[in-house]
Write a protein that holds these residues in place. Structure first.
Motif, PDB file in Angstrom:
ATOM      1  N   THR A 207       0.827  -1.215   0.000  1.00  0.00           N
ATOM      2  CA  THR A 207       0.000   0.000   0.000  1.00  0.00           C
ATOM      3  C   THR A 207       0.856   1.258   0.000  1.00  0.00           C
ATOM      4  OG1 THR A 207      -0.205  -0.257   2.400  1.00  0.00           O
ATOM      5  CG2 THR A 207      -2.018  -1.085   1.049  1.00  0.00           C
ATOM      6  N   THR A 234      -8.323  -0.814   1.783  1.00  0.00           N
ATOM      7  CA  THR A 234      -6.874  -0.682   1.861  1.00  0.00           C
ATOM      8  C   THR A 234      -6.383  -0.734   3.302  1.00  0.00           C
ATOM      9  OG1 THR A 234      -4.999   0.626   1.074  1.00  0.00           O
ATOM     10  CG2 THR A 234      -6.850   1.842   2.029  1.00  0.00           C
ATOM     11  N   THR A 235      -5.063  -0.730   3.470  1.00  0.00           N
ATOM     12  CA  THR A 235      -4.429  -0.688   4.792  1.00  0.00           C
ATOM     13  C   THR A 235      -3.765   0.665   4.971  1.00  0.00           C
ATOM     14  OG1 THR A 235      -4.008  -3.082   4.754  1.00  0.00           O
ATOM     15  CG2 THR A 235      -2.695  -1.750   6.284  1.00  0.00           C
ATOM     16  N   ALA A 260      -7.772  -2.312   6.946  1.00  0.00           N
ATOM     17  CA  ALA A 260      -6.796  -2.582   7.994  1.00  0.00           C
ATOM     18  C   ALA A 260      -6.012  -1.326   8.314  1.00  0.00           C
ATOM     19  CB  ALA A 260      -5.842  -3.696   7.560  1.00  0.00           C
ATOM     20  N   ARG A 262      -2.005  -0.341   9.837  1.00  0.00           N
ATOM     21  CA  ARG A 262      -0.684  -0.938  10.051  1.00  0.00           C
ATOM     22  C   ARG A 262       0.082  -0.143  11.077  1.00  0.00           C
ATOM     23  NH1 ARG A 262       4.743  -0.964   7.440  1.00  0.00           N
ATOM     24  NH2 ARG A 262       4.085   0.455   5.779  1.00  0.00           N
ATOM     25  N   THR A 287     -12.208  -4.094  11.041  1.00  0.00           N
ATOM     26  CA  THR A 287     -10.935  -3.574  10.550  1.00  0.00           C
ATOM     27  C   THR A 287      -9.783  -4.341  11.188  1.00  0.00           C
ATOM     28  OG1 THR A 287     -11.851  -1.363  10.218  1.00  0.00           O
ATOM     29  CG2 THR A 287      -9.464  -1.539  10.407  1.00  0.00           C
ATOM     30  N   ARG A 288      -8.886  -4.839  10.364  1.00  0.00           N
ATOM     31  CA  ARG A 288      -7.792  -5.668  10.841  1.00  0.00           C
ATOM     32  C   ARG A 288      -6.603  -4.814  11.288  1.00  0.00           C
ATOM     33  NH1 ARG A 288      -5.598  -7.757   6.826  1.00  0.00           N
ATOM     34  NH2 ARG A 288      -6.766  -6.601   5.248  1.00  0.00           N
ATOM     35  N   VAL A 290      -2.489  -4.906  11.286  1.00  0.00           N
ATOM     36  CA  VAL A 290      -1.277  -5.517  10.756  1.00  0.00           C
ATOM     37  C   VAL A 290      -0.077  -4.845  11.415  1.00  0.00           C
ATOM     38  CG1 VAL A 290       0.101  -5.945   8.685  1.00  0.00           C
ATOM     39  CG2 VAL A 290      -2.411  -6.002   8.559  1.00  0.00           C
TER      40      VAL A 290
END
Length: 448
Positions: A207, A234-235, A260, A262, A287-288, A290
């Protein structure tokens, strides 16, 4: 996705013949002079021991090696270099000009596990045609197997959470491509390296970096731009300035559909918990999170209880997480008394004090009990006798010079899961210990 040969997009694949050490060719010249070059010979690749703390190794690089073997030809530029430098004489250059490997190769299939003494590769041919492959074989297998072995430990530590390979900026540009391939075999889900995607079909991902945020007048503007380009899935990188503020802005702009966030710095366990609580409070339960930033198998394991959904690993992966080589060696184990194909084969082995070898061409059986758990790696110089649940890791790769062992990368990836699954549970421990299964050597008779 199926593995594509590394030279598939080139009409004239680059010769790999000079990716070697000079002594391979001086030995060849000496053997031609003494009349021993055409003696039948068997070479084996094995590791005397695993890197400290490792309980198994993972085979990778076989597919790349098969590609490189097909391109191992001494073309005019290579021969001109060798003769102009006086590295080989005219007679040897003439031999090299006609060189094509015409022997047989067996090996452990990619993704399989190996242990001290496992005959990872067996090369049979004349001494001359097999000996000059040593450097190429070892450079490919030592690198790729080291990366895959480290990657496998990281994947196990991740406990099913996905890992992206992102080490391209921390190693040689072509080593980065090989590392991405090896990591994928061992269970990494994606790579940031586009050439690995093009050549081998490894799924790619990526990304934005901190520089993208710093480019814009503020974080909000950077996030808006990324979302407009890549969509809400997107992240977003949230630790350029203030993590909490960035998370709030990210959810405000993307809504609960944000894919996500990060986190690349700080105490990742603490930050992940804070960010998870904040995301949930803002309605972004899906929402993840990372995490990246100098991760290795130990730090990944330490994050097992944290609300982390995925990892990105770079430096530790491409350097083998402390073991940048698999420690594989290429040794002559049998040779004929003459060039006559029917001549008796003689077992040969190095006898020096700390590097003693075991002569004779080997066969191998992985002994597996009735519960499907591997018990021992049985290496013998005679014909092997597999039990009802045992398997023989060596598979044919090259027959009379023709490659027959290519397979889709997905097959190697699936094999790794199976091979790791048959090891005792102690194999997955990150603490120091003995190899997961013992290697038992049985000397019977030489099998040429």
């Amino acid at each position: 996705m199926d593995h594509a040969p590394s030279h598939s997009s080139q009409s004239e694949p680059m010769s790999t013949a000079l990716l070697t050490d000079q002594y391979e060719l001086t030995m060849l010249q000496g053997a031609l002079e003494s009349g021993t070059a055409d003696r039948p010979a068997v070479f084996e690749v094995f590791a005397r021991q695993l890197p400290p703390g490792r309980r198994y190794g993972v085979v990778a690089g076989i597919g790349r090696l098969l590609d490189a073997l097909e391109s191992f030809v001494f073309d005019d530029p290579a021969l001109a270099f060798l003769t102009s430098r006086g590295i080989v004489d005219d007679a040897t250059a003439g031999w090299l000009a006609k060189y094509r490997f015409g022997g047989d190769v067996w090996g452990y299939a990619e993704g399989d596990c190996y242990f001290p003494g496992s005959p990872v590769l067996v090369v049979k041919g004349t001494f001359a045609e097999a000996a000059i492959l040593e450097t190429l074989v070892l450079s490919v297998l030592n690198h790729d197997s080291a990366i895959a072995s480290a990657a496998a430990r990281m994947v196990s530590a991740a406990g099913g959470r996905p890992i992206i390979e992102m080490g391209s900026r921390r190693t040689h540009e072509m080593a980065a491509v090989a590392a991405a391939r090896a990591a994928y075999i061992a269970g990494f889900t994606t790579t940031s390296n586009l050439e690995a995607g093009r050549l081998y079909g490894v799924p790619t991902a990526g990304t934005a970096a901190h520089s993208f945020t710093l480019l814009h007048d503020n974080e909000r503007h950077a996030f808006q731009s990324q979302l407009a380009t890549l969509g809400a899935g997107t992240t977003l990188l949230v630790d350029t300035y203030d993590v909490e503020r960035a998370v709030r802005v990210a959810v405000e702009l993307a809504g609960p559909a944000l894919g996500a966030v990060r986190i690349d710095s700080g105490d990742l366990t603490v930050m992940a918990r804070r960010v998870r609580a904040l995301l949930d409070s803002l309605g972004a339960e899906e929402t993840r999170i990372v995490v990246t930033g100098d991760l290795d198998e130990y730090s990944i394991a330490a994050l097992a209880a944290a609300p982390v959904d995925g990892y990105g690993v770079g430096t530790s992966l491409v350097t083998g997480s402390g073991a940048p080589t698999a420690g594989l060696v290429y040794k002559l184990v049998a040779r004929g008394d003459s060039a006559d194909p029917g001549a008796p084969m003689r077992s040969v082995a190095k006898r020096s004090a700390e590097k003693q070898g075991r002569g004779g061409r080997k066969s191998v059986v992985r002994h597996i009990d009735a519960h499907g758990v591997a018990q021992a790696e049985i290496v013998t110089t005679g014909e092997s006798s597999p039990g009802p649940h045992d398997r023989t890791p060596l598979v044919p790769l090259v027959r009379e010079g023709a490659v027959i062992g290519r397979e889709p990368l997905a097959t190697a990836r699936a094999r790794h899961v199976q091979a790791l699954g048959e090891l005792p549970p102690t194999a997955l421990q990150l603490s120091r210990g003995d190899p997961a299964i013992p290697t038992e050597f049985v000397d019977t008779h030489l099998s040429p």
